[in-house]
Design an enzyme around this catalytic site. Structure first.
Site, PDB file in Angstrom:
ATOM      1  CG  HIS A   1      -1.970  -0.623   0.948  1.00 63.35           C
ATOM      2  ND1 HIS A   1      -3.619  -0.110   1.078  1.00 63.35           N
ATOM      3  CD2 HIS A   1      -2.557  -1.917   0.592  1.00 63.35           C
ATOM      4  CE1 HIS A   1      -4.134  -1.593   1.372  1.00 63.35           C
ATOM      5  NE2 HIS A   1      -3.390  -2.037   0.618  1.00 63.35           N
TER       6      HIS A   1
ATOM      7  CG  HIS B   1      -4.061 -11.549  -2.134  1.00 63.71           C
ATOM      8  ND1 HIS B   1      -4.836 -11.166  -3.123  1.00 63.71           N
ATOM      9  CD2 HIS B   1      -3.272 -10.897  -1.906  1.00 63.71           C
ATOM     10  CE1 HIS B   1      -5.233 -10.008  -3.044  1.00 63.71           C
ATOM     11  NE2 HIS B   1      -4.141 -10.454  -2.044  1.00 63.71           N
TER      12      HIS B   1
HETATM   13  C1  HEM Z   1      -3.400  -7.502  -7.247  1.00 61.82           C
HETATM   14  C2  HEM Z   1      -4.311  -6.305  -6.882  1.00 61.82           C
HETATM   15  C3  HEM Z   1      -4.682  -7.234  -5.589  1.00 61.82           C
HETATM   16  C4  HEM Z   1      -5.632  -6.545  -4.530  1.00 61.82           C
HETATM   17  C5  HEM Z   1      -7.053  -5.969  -5.510  1.00 61.82           C
HETATM   18  C6  HEM Z   1      -6.291  -6.746  -3.282  1.00 61.82           C
HETATM   19  C7  HEM Z   1      -6.827  -7.056  -2.298  1.00 61.82           C
HETATM   20  C8  HEM Z   1      -6.608  -6.910  -1.282  1.00 61.82           C
HETATM   21  C9  HEM Z   1      -7.873  -6.617  -0.101  1.00 61.82           C
HETATM   22  C10 HEM Z   1      -9.124  -6.550  -0.701  1.00 61.82           C
HETATM   23  C11 HEM Z   1      -7.796  -7.472   0.598  1.00 61.82           C
HETATM   24  C12 HEM Z   1      -8.183  -7.605   2.117  1.00 61.82           C
HETATM   25  C13 HEM Z   1      -8.927  -6.886   2.883  1.00 61.82           C
HETATM   26  C14 HEM Z   1      -9.814  -6.975   4.394  1.00 61.82           C
HETATM   27  O1  HEM Z   1     -10.722  -7.478   3.601  1.00 61.82           O
HETATM   28  O2  HEM Z   1      -9.229  -7.366   4.786  1.00 61.82           O
HETATM   29  C15 HEM Z   1      -6.084  -7.664   0.467  1.00 61.82           C
HETATM   30  C16 HEM Z   1      -5.730  -8.391   1.670  1.00 61.82           C
HETATM   31  C17 HEM Z   1      -3.961  -8.452   1.468  1.00 61.82           C
HETATM   32  N1  HEM Z   1      -3.776  -8.202   0.327  1.00 61.82           N
HETATM   33 FE1  HEM Z   1      -3.817  -8.290  -1.145  1.00 61.82          FE
HETATM   34  N2  HEM Z   1      -4.725  -7.044  -3.552  1.00 61.82           N
HETATM   35  C18 HEM Z   1      -3.857  -6.720  -4.423  1.00 61.82           C
HETATM   36  C19 HEM Z   1      -2.243  -7.367  -4.303  1.00 61.82           C
HETATM   37  C20 HEM Z   1      -1.601  -7.277  -3.684  1.00 61.82           C
HETATM   38  C21 HEM Z   1      -0.119  -7.734  -3.088  1.00 61.82           C
HETATM   39  C22 HEM Z   1       0.452  -6.502  -4.539  1.00 61.82           C
HETATM   40  C23 HEM Z   1       0.121  -7.491  -2.714  1.00 61.82           C
HETATM   41  C24 HEM Z   1       1.583  -7.393  -1.741  1.00 61.82           C
HETATM   42  C25 HEM Z   1       2.842  -7.892  -2.597  1.00 61.82           C
HETATM   43  C26 HEM Z   1      -1.082  -7.786  -1.063  1.00 61.82           C
HETATM   44  C27 HEM Z   1      -0.914  -8.515  -0.024  1.00 61.82           C
HETATM   45  C28 HEM Z   1      -1.693  -8.962   0.591  1.00 61.82           C
HETATM   46  C29 HEM Z   1      -1.775  -9.255   1.894  1.00 61.82           C
HETATM   47  C30 HEM Z   1      -0.793 -10.011   2.583  1.00 61.82           C
HETATM   48  C31 HEM Z   1      -3.359  -9.392   2.713  1.00 61.82           C
HETATM   49  C32 HEM Z   1      -3.522 -10.483   3.708  1.00 61.82           C
HETATM   50  C33 HEM Z   1      -3.198  -9.575   5.053  1.00 61.82           C
HETATM   51  C34 HEM Z   1      -3.440  -9.322   6.208  1.00 61.82           C
HETATM   52  O3  HEM Z   1      -4.080 -10.517   6.105  1.00 61.82           O
HETATM   53  O4  HEM Z   1      -3.375  -8.590   7.570  1.00 61.82           O
HETATM   54  N3  HEM Z   1      -1.886  -7.692  -2.018  1.00 61.82           N
HETATM   55  N4  HEM Z   1      -5.782  -7.572  -0.500  1.00 61.82           N
END
Ligand code: HEM
Ligand SMILES: *[C@@H]1O[C@H](CO)[C@@H](O)[C@H](O)[C@H]1NC(C)=O
Ligand SMILES: *[C@@H]1O[C@H](CO)[C@@H](O)[C@H](O)[C@H]1NC(C)=O
Ligand SMILES: *[C@@H]1O[C@H](CO)[C@@H](O)[C@H](O)[C@H]1NC(C)=O
Ligand SMILES: *[C@@H]1O[C@H](CO)[C@@H](O)[C@H](O)[C@H]1NC(C)=O
Ligand SMILES: *[C@@H]1O[C@H](CO)[C@@H](O)[C@H](O)[C@H]1NC(C)=O
Length: 325
Positions: free
Chosen positions: A68, A193
């Site tokens: 982010h 993810h």
């Molecule tokens: C491709 C586009 C992406 C979208 C649309 C996206 C969207 C999201 C959303 C909506 C969540 C859940 C938020 C919630 O409801 O609490 C999430 C969680 C997460 N995202 Fe993504 N994300 C993307 C790419 C990435 C990238 C590039 C990374 C890191 C390199 C990443 C790492 C994570 C991680 C590790 C979580 C879990 C966070 C936690 O457990 O606290 N995401 N993402």
């Protein structure tokens, strides 16, 4: 034939990426603080380890925090800034929903400041903490070139430049391209993810009202829907669910198997199957027993960590990561 075409396309993408990298973040250096704060990287690692041993689920949160940061105004620590009376910061924008791990960054910063005040940027600390945290849960380890400086601006509205979980493949590709990241980066970084959780609110529409007719997204495996609905009741905003169920705290290639089974939680996960090259990567990583995925993830993280960085005399080195000096 098809494979040759695929390879040559990948090669072209690699060349474009190399050229782009050079113009973007090329002044970051491995061991940047070797002379000015030789203990910095070890101090950050030790602080991160203390938190991750207590609470391994923080590793996912810290990786997301770095992402982010980089996607909004570049990797300049802007995601760490607090809102002020006159400005709403990124932290307080809707996509922050559930951003976590700020205390780890603050603790690492405090520990580093105690040894070398005003030398190491918050943006660098965040990049290091994210890497160390993932490595501490047995994920990949990537080099983190350093020398980022901290920005002085954080604007909630700019969080719109983050990709949306409702985005289709066209929008996702364009979003990543605008950051100098290609389709391969999109697929491999989406593999993040493999760890962590989402809130039910993010998938409510997919489960309960996809087209406004009380229906479910047909691109979701119908056999999986009852389970999701049993976890996420209508209007439940609080409950969280694993994005890679069964191994949500282990960094592995299972995310790609989940996506192939049409069980990716977000439309943006499912969308990776709607592009020839992207879906080839999904299949490749799902079959790589982690090896290829880890290697490519490392490379893409280095690229992501260079997006829009401030270097040299730009920006500042913050005293406190949540406040401009
Ligand atoms: C491709 C586009 C992406 C979208 C649309 C996206 C969207 C999201 C959303 C909506 C969540 C859940 C938020 C919630 O409801 O609490 C999430 C969680 C997460 N995202 Fe993504 N994300 C993307 C790419 C990435 C990238 C590039 C990374 C890191 C390199 C990443 C790492 C994570 C991680 C590790 C979580 C879990 C966070 C936690 O457990 O606290 N995401 N993402
Ligand atoms: C920034 O905001 C957080 C959460 O509201 C708060 O705990 C923290 O003390 C603030 N930081 C500073 C330096 O005021
Ligand atoms: C996220 O933003 C909301 C407002 O949209 C705010 O109430 C909440 O405190 C923010 N969360 C964090 C962790 O900053
Ligand atoms: C993808 O989403 C964008 C923005 O919502 C929309 O304008 C576009 O028509 C969509 N493309 C496809 C192929 O559905
Ligand atoms: C489903 O969506 C429609 C159209 O957006 C809306 O009018 C309706 O209230 C929604 N139903 C529920 C249960 O949220
Ligand atoms: C959801 O979370 C809010 C704030 O954390 C809390 O006040 C509320 O009771 C929770 N609701 C449920 C159904 O757990």
């Amino acid at each position: 034939m098809a494979i040759q075409k695929h390879i040559s396309l990948v090669l072209q993408l690699v060349i474009v990426a190399l050229v782009f990298n050079r113009a973007n973040g090329s002044s970051l250096k491995l061991g940047f603080y070797q002379n000015t704060c030789p203990g910095a990287e070890a101090i950050v690692m030790k602080t991160t380890a203390n938190y991750i041993y207590q609470s391994p689920s923080l590793a996912a949160s810290l990786l997301r925090l770095h992402f982010h940061d980089c996607f909004v105004r570049g990797c300049d620590g802007s995601v760490l800034l607090n809102s002020t009376t006159s400005n709403q910061a990124e932290k307080d924008a809707p996509p922050n929903l559930s951003l976590k791990g700020f205390e780890v960054i603050d603790a690492a910063k405090a520990a580093v400041e105690a040894t070398c005040p005003r030398v190491v940027s918050c943006a660098d600390i965040l990049a290091l903490v994210a890497r160390d945290a993932i490595h501490l849960i047995n994920g990949p380890f990537w080099p983190v070139p350093l020398g980022r400086r901290d920005g002085r601006v954080s604007i909630a509205l700019e969080s719109r430049s983050l990709p949306s979980p409702f985005a289709n493949i066209t929008t996702l590709k364009a979003n990543f391209a605008s950051k100098g990241l290609n389709v391969k980066d999109l697929v491999v970084l989406s593999g993040a993810h493999t760890v962590g959780v989402s809130h039910c609110s993010t998938i409510a529409t997919r489960l309960y009202n996809f087209t406004g007719q009380g229906d479910t997204d047909p691109s979701l495996d119908p056999k999986y829907v009852p389970l999701l609905k049993s976890i996420c009741l209508p209007n439940d905003k609080n409950t969280t669910l694993a994005m890679d169920p069964g191994s949500s705290q282990s960094f592995d290639e299972d995310y790609y198997k989940v996506v192939l089974k049409k069980r990716g939680l977000f439309q943006s996960d499912a969308a990776l199957l709607n592009d020839k090259l992207a879906s080839l990567y999904v299949k490749l990583y799902s079959q790589s027993h982690g090896y290829k995925f880890f290697k490519d993830f490392q490379d893409s993280m280095v690229k992501m960590g260079k997006i829009g960085v401030l270097t040299g005399k730009a920006g500042e080195i913050r005293r406190s990561c949540s406040l401009v000096n």
